[in-house]
Design an enzyme around this catalytic site. Structure first.
Site, PDB file in Angstrom:
ATOM      1  N   ASP A  29      -2.547   1.373  -5.559  1.00 39.65           N
ATOM      2  CA  ASP A  29      -2.789   1.606  -4.407  1.00 39.65           C
ATOM      3  C   ASP A  29      -1.875   1.009  -3.289  1.00 39.65           C
ATOM      4  OD1 ASP A  29      -4.317   3.373  -2.344  1.00 39.65           O
ATOM      5  OD2 ASP A  29      -5.748   2.107  -2.103  1.00 39.65           O
ATOM      6  N   ASN A  77      -8.620  12.565  -5.260  1.00 40.81           N
ATOM      7  CA  ASN A  77      -7.428  13.066  -4.977  1.00 40.81           C
ATOM      8  C   ASN A  77      -7.028  14.327  -4.808  1.00 40.81           C
ATOM      9  OD1 ASN A  77      -6.202   9.773  -6.488  1.00 40.81           O
ATOM     10  ND2 ASN A  77      -6.751  10.165  -4.447  1.00 40.81           N
TER      11      ASN A  77
HETATM   12  C1  IPE Z   1      -7.831   5.226  -5.591  1.00 42.29           C
HETATM   13  O1  IPE Z   1      -6.955   4.986  -4.410  1.00 42.29           O
HETATM   14  C2  IPE Z   1      -7.093   6.248  -6.613  1.00 42.29           C
HETATM   15  C3  IPE Z   1      -5.694   5.803  -7.030  1.00 42.29           C
HETATM   16  C4  IPE Z   1      -4.942   4.809  -6.818  1.00 42.29           C
HETATM   17  C5  IPE Z   1      -5.318   6.699  -7.913  1.00 42.29           C
HETATM   18  P1  IPE Z   1      -7.173   6.032  -3.018  1.00 42.29           P
HETATM   19  O2  IPE Z   1      -6.298   5.820  -2.093  1.00 42.29           O
HETATM   20  O3  IPE Z   1      -7.346   7.326  -3.619  1.00 42.29           O
HETATM   21  O4  IPE Z   1      -8.692   5.377  -2.764  1.00 42.29           O
HETATM   22  P2  IPE Z   1      -9.290   5.364  -1.359  1.00 42.29           P
HETATM   23  O5  IPE Z   1      -9.462   6.714  -0.837  1.00 42.29           O
HETATM   24  O6  IPE Z   1      -8.694   4.576  -0.337  1.00 42.29           O
HETATM   25  O7  IPE Z   1     -10.584   4.790  -1.520  1.00 42.29           O
HETATM   26  C1  IPE Z   2      -1.956   5.607  -4.603  1.00 42.73           C
HETATM   27  O1  IPE Z   2      -1.409   5.339  -3.182  1.00 42.73           O
HETATM   28  C2  IPE Z   2      -1.454   6.367  -5.171  1.00 42.73           C
HETATM   29  C3  IPE Z   2      -2.670   7.482  -5.543  1.00 42.73           C
HETATM   30  C4  IPE Z   2      -3.895   7.560  -5.035  1.00 42.73           C
HETATM   31  C5  IPE Z   2      -2.199   8.634  -6.291  1.00 42.73           C
HETATM   32  P1  IPE Z   2      -1.772   5.968  -2.112  1.00 42.73           P
HETATM   33  O2  IPE Z   2      -1.228   7.362  -1.955  1.00 42.73           O
HETATM   34  O3  IPE Z   2      -3.296   6.155  -1.819  1.00 42.73           O
HETATM   35  O4  IPE Z   2      -1.405   5.230  -0.865  1.00 42.73           O
HETATM   36  P2  IPE Z   2      -1.948   4.758   0.602  1.00 42.73           P
HETATM   37  O5  IPE Z   2      -3.377   4.098   0.153  1.00 42.73           O
HETATM   38  O6  IPE Z   2      -2.013   5.910   1.451  1.00 42.73           O
HETATM   39  O7  IPE Z   2      -1.213   3.627   1.345  1.00 42.73           O
HETATM   40 MG    MG Z   3      -4.649   4.942  -1.285  1.00 40.59          MG
END
Ligand code: IPE
Ligand code: IPE
Ligand code: MG
Length: 251
Positions: A29, A77
């Site tokens: 993340d 997602n």
């Molecule tokens: C969790 O991250 C899913 C992945 C890293 C694939 P998210 O960014 O989707 O989680 P939330 O929305 O902050 O809980």
């Molecule tokens: C994790 O990074 C990647 C996926 C969930 C696919 P994010 O895209 O959630 O990055 P933040 O949380 O917005 O910084």
């Molecule tokens: Mg995220």
């Protein structure tokens, strides 16, 4: 450059190789925030995130940890803008095309946790190919959680379990916690010993809900594109400082 290598060696020396986690799970993340901090599009963060995937898979394999699970795309997602989802799927295809040979050569078996049917055709095909190519490999299992949700996994498992009861393949009385594990995507694998979440968030986000009953959690503020081998070693060192009791009183 040299100081960096020294740092890594110093950290590696602190790791007790007799007490390694057998299974590490990572919620990758913070890609978006990493990019935002640099005034770059979110996709730039995902792209740099792929570089860390390559690095961490190699580091985990080298140290001799046999199971690694990476959370790449959750069932939630799909709620992101289409352009971002398309970019993520494209990166997945590129990653598999570029890395499959190396992974195969390194004896890595790729498993997918999640329902592949909802993926667009191209990533679906590349994923099936990667799973098929590496299916007999034994050095390390790389689980990629893709269109994965912990609740989905449990419900999906329950449905298969009910079918097996209805068809007399198992009896209601046979069902226990160990048997139910066979109905999860992580069938035949040990539960994660260590779960790492970078990016500063302290939540599970629907990841491995059944498997993490006694997992140790390490949360770090570093964004995933900055999660280098050093960060991995630090997380393992932190894990090794924990006293796992599993409900007992510890020795
Ligand atoms: C969790 O991250 C899913 C992945 C890293 C694939 P998210 O960014 O989707 O989680 P939330 O929305 O902050 O809980
Ligand atoms: C994790 O990074 C990647 C996926 C969930 C696919 P994010 O895209 O959630 O990055 P933040 O949380 O917005 O910084
Ligand atoms: Mg995220």
């Amino acid at each position: 450059m040299d100081t960096n290598a020294n740092n890594i060696d110093a950290l590696l020396n602190k790791i007790n190789l007799d007490n390694l986690p057998r299974h590490i799970a990572i919620i990758m993340d913070g890609n978006g925030r990493w990019a935002k901090k640099r005034f770059l599009p979110r996709t730039a963060g995902h792209k740099e995130g792929v570089e860390r995937v390559k690095e961490i898979v190699e580091a985990v394999g080298n140290i001799g940890i046999p199971y690694l699970t990476l959370y790449a795309f959750s069932t939630e997602n799909w709620g992101r803008p289409k352009e971002e989802i398309d970019a993520l799927m494209k990166l997945l295809v590129e990653y598999l095309r570029k890395e499959l040979n190396t992974l195969h050569k390194n004896n890595v078996k790729i498993n997918i946790l999640g329902d592949l049917e909802r993926l667009p055709d191209l990533p679906k095909r590349e994923v099936y190919k990667a799973v098929e190519t590496t299916k007999n490999n034994i050095k390390m299992q790389l689980n990629i959680a893709l269109n994965y949700g912990g609740r989905y996994e449990i419900i999906n498992g329950i449905k298969s379990l009910i079918l097996d009861v209805q068809n007399n393949r198992i009896k209601l009385d046979d069902i226990d916690e160990e048997l139910f594990k066979n109905y999860l995507f992580t069938k035949d694998q040990p539960d994660p010993d260590l779960l790492i979440r970078p990016s500063g968030e302290k939540r599970i986000s629907n990841f491995l809900l059944y498997q993490i009953a006694y997992t140790e959690f390490v949360f770090t503020d570093v964004y995933w594109p900055d999660f280098t081998t050093e960060e991995l070693y630090k997380s393992i060192i932190e894990y090794q400082s924990r006293k796992r009791r599993f409900g007992g009183i510890g020795e």
